[in-house]
Design a protein around this motif. Structure first.
Motif, mmCIF file in Angstrom:
data_model
loop_
_atom_site.group_PDB
_atom_site.id
_atom_site.type_symbol
_atom_site.label_atom_id
_atom_site.label_comp_id
_atom_site.label_asym_id
_atom_site.label_seq_id
_atom_site.Cartn_x
_atom_site.Cartn_y
_atom_site.Cartn_z
ATOM 1 N N SER A 175 -3.386 4.163 0.505
ATOM 2 C CA SER A 175 -4.662 3.594 0.028
ATOM 3 C C SER A 175 -4.335 1.992 0.390
ATOM 4 C CB SER A 175 -4.341 3.593 -1.741
ATOM 5 O OG SER A 175 -3.309 3.263 -2.248
ATOM 6 N N GLY A 176 -5.225 1.218 -0.080
ATOM 7 C CA GLY A 176 -5.271 -0.123 0.040
ATOM 8 C C GLY A 176 -5.111 -0.902 1.459
ATOM 9 N N TYR A 177 -4.521 -1.957 1.577
ATOM 10 C CA TYR A 177 -4.377 -2.852 2.738
ATOM 11 C C TYR A 177 -3.858 -1.939 4.077
ATOM 12 C CZ TYR A 177 -2.344 -6.028 6.103
ATOM 13 O OH TYR A 177 -1.854 -6.751 7.231
ATOM 14 N N TYR A 178 -3.039 -1.074 3.739
ATOM 15 C CA TYR A 178 -2.505 -0.476 5.058
ATOM 16 C C TYR A 178 -3.237 0.747 5.420
ATOM 17 C CZ TYR A 178 1.838 -3.088 4.593
ATOM 18 O OH TYR A 178 2.693 -3.954 4.475
ATOM 19 N N LEU A 179 -3.965 1.236 4.705
ATOM 20 C CA LEU A 179 -5.040 2.316 4.817
ATOM 21 C C LEU A 179 -6.327 1.678 5.731
ATOM 22 C CD1 LEU A 179 -6.258 5.299 4.599
ATOM 23 C CD2 LEU A 179 -7.122 4.740 2.328
ATOM 24 N N ASP A 180 -6.741 0.665 5.016
ATOM 25 C CA ASP A 180 -7.851 -0.024 5.626
ATOM 26 C C ASP A 180 -7.534 -0.455 7.238
ATOM 27 O OD1 ASP A 180 -9.249 -0.004 3.517
ATOM 28 O OD2 ASP A 180 -8.628 -2.029 2.782
ATOM 29 N N ARG A 181 -6.176 -0.769 7.466
ATOM 30 C CA ARG A 181 -5.836 -1.213 8.902
ATOM 31 C C ARG A 181 -5.617 0.283 9.566
ATOM 32 N NH1 ARG A 181 -3.051 -5.132 10.991
ATOM 33 N NH2 ARG A 181 -1.462 -3.731 11.878
ATOM 34 N N VAL A 182 -5.376 1.151 9.109
ATOM 35 C CA VAL A 182 -5.187 2.340 9.963
ATOM 36 C C VAL A 182 -6.552 2.781 10.283
ATOM 37 C CG1 VAL A 182 -4.561 4.721 9.922
ATOM 38 C CG2 VAL A 182 -2.769 2.999 9.139
ATOM 39 N N LEU A 183 -7.520 2.794 9.433
ATOM 40 C CA LEU A 183 -8.963 3.326 9.374
ATOM 41 C C LEU A 183 -9.520 2.510 10.692
ATOM 42 C CD1 LEU A 183 -9.820 4.494 5.931
ATOM 43 C CD2 LEU A 183 -9.157 5.775 7.677
ATOM 44 N N GLU A 184 -9.158 1.312 10.673
ATOM 45 C CA GLU A 184 -9.691 0.386 11.884
ATOM 46 C C GLU A 184 -9.340 0.615 13.083
ATOM 47 O OE1 GLU A 184 -8.788 -3.361 10.417
ATOM 48 O OE2 GLU A 184 -10.046 -3.632 8.923
ATOM 49 N N GLY A 185 -8.323 1.520 13.264
ATOM 50 C CA GLY A 185 -7.728 2.060 14.515
ATOM 51 C C GLY A 185 -6.544 1.309 14.823
ATOM 52 N N LYS A 186 -5.987 0.305 14.099
ATOM 53 C CA LYS A 186 -4.769 -0.484 14.252
ATOM 54 C C LYS A 186 -3.328 0.734 14.001
ATOM 55 C CE LYS A 186 -6.769 -4.726 13.101
ATOM 56 N NZ LYS A 186 -6.596 -6.089 12.389
ATOM 57 N N THR A 187 -2.221 0.190 14.703
ATOM 58 C CA THR A 187 -1.189 0.969 14.408
ATOM 59 C C THR A 187 -0.453 0.777 13.142
ATOM 60 O OG1 THR A 187 0.187 -0.773 15.705
ATOM 61 C CG2 THR A 187 -0.612 1.192 16.954
ATOM 62 N N HIS A 188 0.330 1.378 12.657
ATOM 63 C CA HIS A 188 1.027 1.241 11.478
ATOM 64 C C HIS A 188 2.444 1.885 11.692
ATOM 65 C CE1 HIS A 188 1.872 1.254 7.211
ATOM 66 N NE2 HIS A 188 2.276 2.324 7.148
ATOM 67 N N GLU A 189 3.437 0.806 11.396
ATOM 68 C CA GLU A 189 4.768 1.108 11.720
ATOM 69 C C GLU A 189 5.720 1.112 10.160
ATOM 70 O OE1 GLU A 189 6.730 -0.947 14.676
ATOM 71 O OE2 GLU A 189 4.787 -1.549 15.625
ATOM 72 N N CYS A 190 6.819 2.102 10.104
ATOM 73 C CA CYS A 190 7.363 2.202 8.940
ATOM 74 C C CYS A 190 9.059 2.217 9.596
ATOM 75 C CB CYS A 190 7.106 3.408 8.416
ATOM 76 S SG CYS A 190 5.636 3.184 7.127
#
Length: 304
Positions: free
Chosen positions: A105-120
């Motif tokens: 949810s929130g900021y990181y979900l918005d980024r992922v849905l925009e097609g941006k990569t997410h790293e952990c």
């Protein structure tokens, strides 16, 4: 009927005081048996993921990817198993389930849905000593909502079905043999399975009862009865992983005494907009940890 509308935790406790002098708690039976948390691993591991901001630096120390330090308790927010101003260690029994939690949810979900990569950065803690776990049962109503949205047929990789959930809950009913106790457990299971934070006051209250943090109360433990001593952790089904993986909430002192950070991973995930199923890419694997310091080889900024 209106318990879920409360916004003040102390008022909620006062309302529940005469209603729930005793809360039934189902025990898990975990004794650090081989293959218990993962059928493919003889050891038992708990994974905790920490998201990395775009252009940010990877975490370097164990304390940065573990539970909230005492000096930062002022930053503590109400969560699924802790009230504001308190802390627990949240993790998962599967590394990718832990990662999915970070962009649910929130900021990181918005980024992922925009097609941006997410790293952990994902810490790999091994259980070194048996831990006394309580277990929150399935929420039948939440699973029903999930199944109504499914577009595939469950298989061994997606084991949650209405039949399996009903069988599990019917077994619990037989053990309890008490309609009121079952309704209490069902009520809090629904709170734990809520898709947003609307039920956090209720789920965190139940967690505090489990951890014996609410003065003047007692709990009724269900099978297995042989587990004694203070409850040290809670298993609950992970919402972002469609209830197919279990999350854990652990008391900080149990992390210090019964877990050992063995290694760290660095993962990337991204959605393909034409086929919204995430893919996961390991960028670094089995990175050792020595004296609380993560032994990265070189450094690499986070990409977008």
């Amino acid at each position: 009927d209106n318990l879920s509308t409360y916004t003040d935790y102390e008022k909620l406790i006062e309302v529940l005081r005469p209603l729930l002098p005793s809360v039934p708690i189902t025990m898990d039976g975990f004794e650090n048996q081989p293959f218990y948390l993962d059928r493919g691993s003889q050891g038992n591991f708990i994974y905790r993921a920490m998201p990395l901001d775009e252009g940010g630096k990877r975490w370097d120390h164990e304390e940065e990817i573990s539970y909230l330090p005492k000096k930062d308790l002022h930053k503590s927010k109400l969560n699924r198993a802790n009230r504001q101003g308190d802390r627990v260690f949240y993790g998962s029994v599967h590394p990718l389930a832990a990662m999915i939690e970070t962009y649910a949810s929130g900021y990181y979900l918005d980024r992922v849905l925009e097609g941006k990569t997410h790293e952990c950065v994902i810490g790999v803690w091994q259980v070194t000593t048996p831990i006394t776990f309580a277990s929150v049962p399935f929420s039948e109503s939440a699973v029903t909502r999930l199944l109504a949205k499914r577009t595939f047929v469950p298989d061994e990789g997606n084991p949650i079905t209405a039949e399996k959930v009903k069988a599990s809950l019917d077994h619990l009913k037989r053990i309890l043999n008490d309609e009121f106790k079952y309704k209490v457990i069902e009520f809090f299971a629904d709170a734990f399975a809520n898709e947003d934070n609307a039920q956090y006051l209720l789920s965190s209250y139940y967690a505090e009862r489990v951890f014996d943090k609410v003065n003047g109360y007692r709990t009724d433990r269900l099978l297995p009865e042989k587990q004694e001593g203070a409850i040290e952790g809670v298993f609950y089904n992970a919402i972002p992983s469609s209830f197919e993986k279990r999350n854990v909430a652990l008391l900080p002192n149990i992390v210090d005494t019964k877990l050992k950070l063995r290694s760290v991973m660095h993962y990337l995930t991204k959605f393909n907009k034409d086929n919204p199923i995430p893919f996961f890419v390991p960028l670094a694997h089995n990175i050792p940890v020595r004296d609380g310091v993560i032994q990265w080889v070189g450094d690499r900024p986070v990409t977008s």
